[in-house]
Motif scaffolding. Structure first.
Motif, PDB file in Angstrom:
ATOM      1  N   SER A   1      13.699   2.529  -8.402  1.00 28.81           N
ATOM      2  CA  SER A   1      12.845   3.219  -9.378  1.00 28.81           C
ATOM      3  C   SER A   1      13.577   4.320 -10.133  1.00 28.81           C
ATOM      4  O   SER A   1      13.162   4.687 -11.230  1.00 28.81           O
ATOM      5  N   ILE A   2      14.654   4.847  -9.537  1.00 27.91           N
ATOM      6  CA  ILE A   2      15.421   5.899 -10.230  1.00 27.91           C
ATOM      7  C   ILE A   2      16.651   5.310 -10.921  1.00 27.91           C
ATOM      8  O   ILE A   2      17.552   6.047 -11.345  1.00 27.91           O
ATOM      9  N   GLY A   3      16.699   3.969 -10.988  1.00 31.95           N
ATOM     10  CA  GLY A   3      17.742   3.297 -11.750  1.00 31.95           C
ATOM     11  C   GLY A   3      19.105   3.275 -11.092  1.00 31.95           C
ATOM     12  O   GLY A   3      20.123   3.267 -11.801  1.00 31.95           O
TER      13      GLY A   3
ATOM     14  N   ILE B   1       0.835  -1.214   0.000  1.00 30.51           N
ATOM     15  CA  ILE B   1       0.000   0.000   0.000  1.00 30.51           C
ATOM     16  C   ILE B   1       0.865   1.258   0.000  1.00 30.51           C
ATOM     17  O   ILE B   1       0.622   2.197  -0.773  1.00 30.51           O
ATOM     18  N   LEU B   2       1.885   1.278   0.863  1.00 30.64           N
ATOM     19  CA  LEU B   2       2.755   2.450   0.936  1.00 30.64           C
ATOM     20  C   LEU B   2       3.605   2.601  -0.325  1.00 30.64           C
ATOM     21  O   LEU B   2       3.957   3.719  -0.712  1.00 30.64           O
ATOM     22  N   SER B   3       3.940   1.480  -0.961  1.00 28.24           N
ATOM     23  CA  SER B   3       4.688   1.557  -2.226  1.00 28.24           C
ATOM     24  C   SER B   3       3.852   2.231  -3.305  1.00 28.24           C
ATOM     25  O   SER B   3       4.345   3.072  -4.069  1.00 28.24           O
ATOM     26  N   ILE B   4       2.573   1.837  -3.356  1.00 30.22           N
ATOM     27  CA  ILE B   4       1.673   2.469  -4.331  1.00 30.22           C
ATOM     28  C   ILE B   4       1.508   3.952  -4.005  1.00 30.22           C
ATOM     29  O   ILE B   4       1.572   4.822  -4.894  1.00 30.22           O
ATOM     30  N   LEU B   5       1.301   4.257  -2.715  1.00 35.31           N
ATOM     31  CA  LEU B   5       1.151   5.646  -2.298  1.00 35.31           C
ATOM     32  C   LEU B   5       2.406   6.456  -2.625  1.00 35.31           C
ATOM     33  O   LEU B   5       2.321   7.597  -3.104  1.00 35.31           O
ATOM     34  N   MET B   6       3.563   5.854  -2.381  1.00 34.09           N
ATOM     35  CA  MET B   6       4.826   6.535  -2.673  1.00 34.09           C
ATOM     36  C   MET B   6       4.954   6.825  -4.164  1.00 34.09           C
ATOM     37  O   MET B   6       5.382   7.915  -4.572  1.00 34.09           O
ATOM     38  N   GLN B   7       4.551   5.844  -5.002  1.00 32.46           N
ATOM     39  CA  GLN B   7       4.646   6.023  -6.447  1.00 32.46           C
ATOM     40  C   GLN B   7       3.737   7.165  -6.914  1.00 32.46           C
ATOM     41  O   GLN B   7       4.133   7.999  -7.743  1.00 32.46           O
TER      42      GLN B   7
ATOM     43  N   MET C   1       5.224  10.454  -5.823  1.00 32.37           N
ATOM     44  CA  MET C   1       6.367  10.822  -6.669  1.00 32.37           C
ATOM     45  C   MET C   1       5.900  11.410  -7.996  1.00 32.37           C
ATOM     46  O   MET C   1       6.488  12.364  -8.501  1.00 32.37           O
ATOM     47  N   GLU C   2       4.821  10.837  -8.541  1.00 34.29           N
ATOM     48  CA  GLU C   2       4.319  11.324  -9.824  1.00 34.29           C
ATOM     49  C   GLU C   2       3.813  12.761  -9.714  1.00 34.29           C
ATOM     50  O   GLU C   2       3.901  13.531 -10.671  1.00 34.29           O
ATOM     51  N   PHE C   3       3.277  13.121  -8.565  1.00 36.44           N
ATOM     52  CA  PHE C   3       2.733  14.468  -8.363  1.00 36.44           C
ATOM     53  C   PHE C   3       3.689  15.367  -7.565  1.00 36.44           C
ATOM     54  O   PHE C   3       3.290  16.413  -7.055  1.00 36.44           O
ATOM     55  N   ASN C   4       4.954  14.947  -7.438  1.00 34.08           N
ATOM     56  CA  ASN C   4       6.021  15.730  -6.780  1.00 34.08           C
ATOM     57  C   ASN C   4       5.712  16.066  -5.311  1.00 34.08           C
ATOM     58  O   ASN C   4       6.211  17.060  -4.770  1.00 34.08           O
ATOM     59  N   ILE C   5       4.873  15.247  -4.665  1.00 35.71           N
ATOM     60  CA  ILE C   5       4.562  15.486  -3.248  1.00 35.71           C
ATOM     61  C   ILE C   5       5.731  15.060  -2.368  1.00 35.71           C
ATOM     62  O   ILE C   5       6.071  15.720  -1.384  1.00 35.71           O
TER      63      ILE C   5
ATOM     64  N   ILE D   1      11.552  11.302   3.638  1.00 37.58           N
ATOM     65  CA  ILE D   1      10.196  10.776   3.780  1.00 37.58           C
ATOM     66  C   ILE D   1      10.192   9.376   4.372  1.00 37.58           C
ATOM     67  O   ILE D   1       9.261   8.966   5.078  1.00 37.58           O
ATOM     68  N   TYR D   2      11.261   8.601   4.140  1.00 34.11           N
ATOM     69  CA  TYR D   2      11.284   7.201   4.590  1.00 34.11           C
ATOM     70  C   TYR D   2      11.546   7.087   6.089  1.00 34.11           C
ATOM     71  O   TYR D   2      11.228   6.057   6.688  1.00 34.11           O
ATOM     72  N   LEU D   3      12.106   8.126   6.671  1.00 34.22           N
ATOM     73  CA  LEU D   3      12.239   8.140   8.127  1.00 34.22           C
ATOM     74  C   LEU D   3      10.869   8.258   8.788  1.00 34.22           C
ATOM     75  O   LEU D   3      10.654   7.748   9.884  1.00 34.22           O
TER      76      LEU D   3
END
Length: 745
Positions: free
Chosen positions: A598-600, A539-545, A548-552, A576-578
């Motif tokens: 995700s950023i390679g 769930i948090l992975s989806i939320l994080m993605q 990221m797409e909306f620069n939040i 954010i991960y802390l």
């Protein structure tokens, strides 16, 4: 349906499992009830309550697993709960589980249970270990002496367990009868108890408590029995006051005659009965070689030198094994994910929402959780269960008792500390065993700083994996030094709490671990991650993605960058991960790895070694997970939970900042040295600061003690009394000095 084909409804029989701690009572409960268990709390109590059902023949057995207790006194909440259940709920049968290897001590509780006049079955558990030591118990003789059914059992191997139910069925169907023997004390005590028993006969019929048991407990000045007596004050009038006066007079006479407290006198009587029984039923058949080996192992594990060396080797071996196994499985999972990712790109497209959500977030989250956490968590819990089942863990607690005292906390703190290596939440709950509020708060603070299995996952999965196991051990050493410093500080701040008693812990015999039980317990501990953490990661992975797409994510990272970037020197994307780590600490690493992927990039490309050290150190020391904070609030109040939250957050940032800026300074001073040399020098500098801090704390403590010795008695009284809670003014010494504001009011 014709009468001959009608089947009678199954009869319901209520059973209470009673016994001392660590006798295998809960194993018997699990064997009998299987999955039909309900676990909760006793009404109005914080003591766990486990109950279940078992169908056997044409009977339904409702079984309750009472808390492990040493006696039916009211010195602990567990004893109160057990006794109230037996007296008030009147179960049909009491199954008293005994450890055959410590029969005399276990019979101490049995004698008290028999005085309750409830049908009782005795389970002689761990009988296999007794035979391995060369001893045997005459079961028929024991049945004859006590007048109860005796069933030999080996609960861990499921031998003799269901025979307990068969014995009860035989009694129910009249094929066997119980003729429970009357417990008789020495002549003098027996006469006094019988006199009081006669006085309470009328009360006994109303209170539903055996008169002899009631008389013994009234003689002990038992608060539960006195409360029941007072409840009938309106009915009995002055007779109750006269009865209490007579009991007090009898107690005083006995204590003056024997020169001991009444509880000691009565306990000696019961142990004397227990000893006489053991003399008649237990005998040594042959001195076995295994018994000698166990004595030798005991000598080594408890020795002041060899024991600590062995403990250090065991702890090092645990983390080395977890590190090796975890890295191997994690590497396999990483390689597998890398192999199948190109196929997912071809199928879903490289820069589509479908690829980012389905593959990177959902599949990537599952791979990260399974490959990055479970290989560390499951072996850790399995090893802890093996150490517990073999009997080594209690011996480790015994060895660490002196260390706990040396850092200024009670020896009992070692119990929640050892539990905290698995999870801080049950460790905080375990601090309820402490005897005073000050000791409990100290134990809570120390337990919240213990690196749990989630922290172990981060340390070994990041530092161990990319920098080596040596650096991981240095971080654990820093954590240990922080615990020592905090313990010393608290011993000065909460000086009034004192260290009142030594550690009392059960040291059962060494035994072979039961692999089935270990596997079951390991899964029970690990399934929380599978059931709760894995879905949360996805769930948090989806939320994080999406963020990221909306620069939040970038906006949030910029908000906290003054701390993460400028003070701690971490990459801006880490911030954010802390926050996620407050939910569950392992989310720090898992979600960060997903972001880096995700950023390679790889982790060692995204962060430098000193940044990895700083990130891991912050994670180890900053606020415990949300569940731990909630439990702290429940145990000691929301204000104390908030204080710990802020204290550990500021402490983690402060210590991590020292590491970062020391590294920067040393790298400037030693430009020609390699990065490893600068990092080693940084750690040496930090350890030096910590040792200096300990020296200053000790010096301050010695100064306080010297100043305390030089005070006048009047000053000492007033200063100590300023620390007291005056809610109980009847026990406040200032009241006697007529200086308590509450008394004046």
């Amino acid at each position: 349906m014709s009468p001959q084909h009608q089947i009678s409804d199954p009869k319901i029989i209520r059973i209470a499992l009673a016994g001392q701690p660590n006798v295998g009572k809960s194993v018997i409960f699990n064997r009998l009830t299987g999955l039909s268990q309900v676990v909760g709390n006793w009404p109005g109590k914080t003591v766990a309550k486990a109950e279940g059902t078992a169908k056997f023949g044409n009977y339904i057995f409702k079984i309750i697993d009472l808390p492990g207790i040493y006696s039916l006194s009211t010195y602990s909440l567990e004893e109160i709960v057990s006794r109230e259940y037996i007296l008030d709920e009147s179960p049909d049968y009491i199954v008293n589980v005994l450890d055959s290897n410590h029969l005399e001590r276990n019979l101490f509780l049995t004698i008290q249970l028999l005085m309750l006049n409830r049908p009782t079955i005795i389970s002689l558990n761990q009988i296999d270990l007794l035979k391995e030591r060369g001893y045997e118990i005459d079961r028929e003789k024991l049945e004859s002496l006590l007048g109860v059914a005796v069933v030999p059992t080996v609960a861990v191997h499921n031998r003799g367990v269901h025979e307990i139910l068969e014995e009860i069925i035989e009694i129910e169907e009249g094929r066997k009868t119980l003729s429970m023997k009357k417990i008789t004390f020495g002549k003098e005590i027996e006469e006094k108890i019988n006199q009081i028993s006669g006085e309470v006969q009328e009360l006994y019929r109303k209170i539903s408590c055996p008169s002899k048991f009631m008389a013994m407990k009234l003689l002990e000045n038992d608060e539960y029995c006195l409360k029941n007596i007072r409840a009938f004050n309106e009915v009995t009038g002055s007779d109750t006051a006269k009865l209490v006066y007579k009991i007090n007079e009898t107690r005083t006479n006995l204590e003056n005659l024997h020169g001991e407290q009444i509880s000691t006198i009565l306990n000696a009587e019961m142990y004397n009965i227990s000893s006489q029984i053991v003399t008649q039923v237990e005998f040594l058949k042959i001195q076995t070689r295994k018994s000698k080996i166990r004595h030798l192992i005991d000598h080594i594990t408890l020795d002041n030198i060899k024991g600590y060396i062995l403990l250090a080797v065991v702890m090092f071996g645990i983390y080395l094994a977890i590190f090796s196994f975890g890295n191997w499985i994690s590497g396999l999972m990483d390689n597998l994910f890398g192999l199948i990712t190109p196929g997912a790109i071809n199928l879903l497209g490289a820069d589509t929402w479908a690829f980012k959500i389905i593959w990177s977030s959902i599949i990537g989250g599952l791979f990260a959780g399974i490959g990055g956490v479970l290989p560390y968590v499951i072996p850790f819990f399995a090893i802890i269960e093996i150490l517990q089942d073999t009997g080594y863990l209690p011996r480790a607690a015994y060895l660490m008792d002196r260390f706990m005292h040396s850092i200024g906390v009670h020896g009992k703190t070692i119990i929640p500390v050892l539990i905290g290596l698995g999870c801080n939440v049950p460790a905080i709950s375990a601090t309820s065993i402490m005897e005073t509020e000050a000791e409990k708060k100290r134990a809570i603070v120390i337990s919240s700083l213990i690196p749990c299995s989630a922290v172990t996952t981060i340390v070994l999965g990041l530092i161990g994996k990319y920098l080596g196991i040596g650096w991981a051990f240095l971080l654990y050493l820093i954590n240990l030094m922080v615990i020592i410093i905090v313990g010393k500080l608290m011993s000065n701040w909460f000086e009034e709490g004192g260290i009142q008693s030594e550690l009392i812990i059960e040291l059962h015999d060494f035994r072979r671990p039961n692999l089935k039980v270990i596997a079951k317990q390991t899964w029970h501990r690990s399934k929380e991650f599978v059931v709760l953490a894995l879905p949360l990661i996805v769930i948090l992975s989806i939320l994080m993605q999406i963020m990221m797409e909306f620069n939040i994510v970038e906006s949030l990272n910029i908000m906290i960058s003054p701390i993460t970037v400028y003070i701690l020197g971490l990459p801006i994307g880490v911030g954010i991960y802390l926050f996620y780590g407050v939910l569950r600490k392992e989310l720090n690493l898992i979600l960060l790895e997903l972001y880096v992927l995700s950023i390679g990039m790889t982790m060692n490309e995204y962060m430098t070694p000193i940044q990895m050290i700083t990130f891991t150190l912050v994670t180890m020391l900053y606020v415990p997970c949300l569940a731990t904070i909630v439990v702290i609030g429940k145990e000691s109040g929301k204000k104390f939970a908030l204080q710990i939250f802020l204290f550990e957050l500021l402490g983690a940032v402060f210590i991590s900042a020292i590491v970062r800026w020391s590294y920067v300074l040393l790298a400037f001073i030693l430009p020609q040295r390699s990065e490893s040399v600068v990092m080693i020098t940084t750690f040496a500098f930090l350890f030096g600061l910590m040792i200096l801090t300990l020296h200053l704390i000790k010096k301050h403590s010695n100064h306080q003690k010297k100043h305390h010795r030089n005070r006048s008695p009047e000053q000492t009284i007033l200063i100590q009394e300023n620390l007291l809670d005056h809610s109980g003014c009847q026990s406040c010494r200032r009241c006697h000095l007529n200086q308590c504001e509450e008394k004046k009011d």
